[in-house]
Design an enzyme around this catalytic site. Structure first.
Site, short mmCIF file in Angstrom:
data_model
loop_
_atom_site.label_atom_id
_atom_site.label_comp_id
_atom_site.label_asym_id
_atom_site.label_seq_id
_atom_site.Cartn_x
_atom_site.Cartn_y
_atom_site.Cartn_z
CE1 TYR A 70 2.70 -6.60 -37.49
CE2 TYR A 70 3.28 -5.98 -35.26
CZ TYR A 70 2.34 -6.41 -36.18
OH TYR A 70 1.04 -6.63 -35.76
CB SER A 76 0.50 -3.78 -33.35
OG SER A 76 1.15 -4.62 -32.41
N1 LIG Z 1 -3.12 -11.44 -33.61
C1 LIG Z 1 -2.46 -10.57 -32.85
O1 LIG Z 1 -2.01 -10.90 -31.73
C2 LIG Z 1 -2.26 -9.15 -33.32
C3 LIG Z 1 -1.72 -8.23 -32.42
C4 LIG Z 1 -1.55 -6.91 -32.82
C5 LIG Z 1 -1.91 -6.52 -34.10
N2 LIG Z 1 -2.42 -7.44 -34.96
C6 LIG Z 1 -2.78 -6.97 -36.31
O2 LIG Z 1 -4.10 -7.37 -36.62
C7 LIG Z 1 -4.23 -7.60 -38.01
C8 LIG Z 1 -4.77 -9.00 -38.26
O3 LIG Z 1 -3.86 -9.91 -37.67
P1 LIG Z 1 -4.20 -11.47 -37.50
O4 LIG Z 1 -3.42 -11.93 -36.34
O5 LIG Z 1 -5.64 -11.67 -37.55
O6 LIG Z 1 -3.48 -12.04 -38.81
P2 LIG Z 1 -3.78 -13.34 -39.68
O7 LIG Z 1 -2.47 -13.66 -40.32
O8 LIG Z 1 -4.48 -14.38 -38.88
O9 LIG Z 1 -4.78 -12.81 -40.81
C9 LIG Z 1 -4.36 -11.80 -41.69
C10 LIG Z 1 -5.08 -11.97 -43.01
O10 LIG Z 1 -4.58 -10.95 -43.91
C11 LIG Z 1 -4.30 -11.54 -45.16
N3 LIG Z 1 -3.27 -10.78 -45.87
C12 LIG Z 1 -1.93 -10.81 -45.65
N4 LIG Z 1 -1.29 -9.98 -46.50
C13 LIG Z 1 -2.25 -9.42 -47.28
C14 LIG Z 1 -2.22 -8.50 -48.36
N5 LIG Z 1 -1.06 -8.01 -48.83
N6 LIG Z 1 -3.39 -8.12 -48.93
C15 LIG Z 1 -4.57 -8.63 -48.49
N7 LIG Z 1 -4.65 -9.52 -47.47
C16 LIG Z 1 -3.52 -9.91 -46.88
C17 LIG Z 1 -3.86 -12.96 -44.83
O11 LIG Z 1 -4.00 -13.84 -45.95
C18 LIG Z 1 -4.79 -13.32 -43.67
O12 LIG Z 1 -5.98 -13.91 -44.12
C19 LIG Z 1 -2.84 -7.37 -38.61
O13 LIG Z 1 -2.75 -6.05 -39.08
C20 LIG Z 1 -1.93 -7.56 -37.42
O14 LIG Z 1 -0.71 -6.86 -37.55
C21 LIG Z 1 -2.60 -8.76 -34.61
#
Ligand SMILES: NC(=O)c1ccc[n+]([C@@H]2O[C@H](COP(=O)([O-])OP(=O)(O)OC[C@H]3O[C@@H](n4cnc5c(N)ncnc54)[C@H](O)[C@@H]3O)[C@@H](O)[C@H]2O)c1
Length: 252
Positions: A151, A138
């Site tokens: 985080y 991130s």
């Molecule tokens: N969306 C953003 O703006 C953003 C920005 C920077 C980083 N990220 C990173 O990208 C990745 C995906 O984020 P997103 O926004 O798509 O999240 P999201 O919450 O939409 O999807 C995450 C998925 O991971 C699953 N999950 C959660 N804990 C879990 C576990 N212990 N084991 C297996 N599955 C698990 C959830 O059920 C969900 O389906 C994450 O690592 C997040 O930190 C997202």
């Protein structure tokens, strides 16, 4: 035999788009998620368009569950070429009040989970002559808002883990890279019963030099590239994909 990609947290958000993108590229897709409904829905979409895939309900902080995911993937799909460590959670709040259990849980899922999945995948990749591991970090590994210690620390750890694993696994033909997304809108990429239509203000758009908020395919496309042979000389790196947001100066 098709190449196989594993995607943690592939049921929703960035992981869901990444699963669909790899399927379009002809990969067999193995996803794990803690949400059974979300995971099964993605696999249905993949099969509906003629793709091959499997889902397992796995908490990536659980060592035995991760081992089972890898074992059954090899059993069902035959090989492990690419791993996208995408699953992640956050628990934000004042560090004066956040419980140590909440802090530990974020580190356990985001950092320990990334390590566990990578270790198990690397064992198999080594035996077939190589592979590609892609860690979703991130921009919060590099800069912060207040009250995001757990985080941010987990994501900073992922960047360090990325270069450490790249060096350790290079001689086994395994490349390891990180992607640091900025603001990626995932409201419309949730499990269908939970998905909503995103709304962004002009200010939301204007704080990005690219003129818009990110979409999950911005990250999925980079994952496919990093997994490909065209990226064969790229390892140990972190790619910031944020529409330029972290390059924009703010005067208040
Ligand atoms: N969306 C953003 O703006 C953003 C920005 C920077 C980083 N990220 C990173 O990208 C990745 C995906 O984020 P997103 O926004 O798509 O999240 P999201 O919450 O939409 O999807 C995450 C998925 O991971 C699953 N999950 C959660 N804990 C879990 C576990 N212990 N084991 C297996 N599955 C698990 C959830 O059920 C969900 O389906 C994450 O690592 C997040 O930190 C997202």
């Amino acid at each position: 035999m098709n190449k196989t990609v594993l995607i943690s947290g592939g049921g929703q958000g960035i992981g869901r788009a990444t699963a669909l993108k790899f399927a379009q590229e002809g990969y067999a897709v193995s996803i794990c998620d803690t949400s059974k409904e979300a995971g099964l829905e993605v696999i249905r979409h993949i099969r509906d368009v003629g793709g091959d895939g499997m889902f397992m309900c796995v908490d990536i902080a659980d060592e035995e569950a991760v081992k089972r995911w890898l074992r059954l993937t090899v059993q069902d799909l035959g090989r492990v070429d690419v791993l996208v460590n995408n699953a992640g959670i956050s628990k934000n709040g004042s560090m004066l009040d956040l419980s140590i259990e909440d802090f530990d849980r974020v580190i356990a899922v985001n950092l320990r989970g990334t390590y566990l999945c990578s270790r198990e995948a690397a064992r198999i990749m080594k035996s077939i002559g190589g592979g590609s591991i892609i860690n979703i970090a991130s921009t919060r590994a590099l800069m912060s808002e207040a009250d995001t210690e757990a985080y941010s620390a987990s994501k900073g750890g992922i960047l360090a883990l990325t270069h450490a694993m790249a060096v350790s696994l290079g001689s086994s033909g395994i490349r390891v890279n990180a992607i640091s997304p900025g603001w990626i809108e995932t409201a419309d990429w949730q499990f269908s019963a939970r998905a909503t239509v995103p709304k962004h203000s002009e200010e939301d758009r204007l704080q990005h030099p690219a003129g818009r908020v990110g979409i999950p395919y911005d990250i999925a496309d980079m994952c496919v590239y990093l997994a490909s042979e065209q990226a064969g000389f790229i390892t140990g790196q972190n790619f910031v994909i944020d529409g330029g947001m972290t390059k924009k100066m703010i005067y208040v």
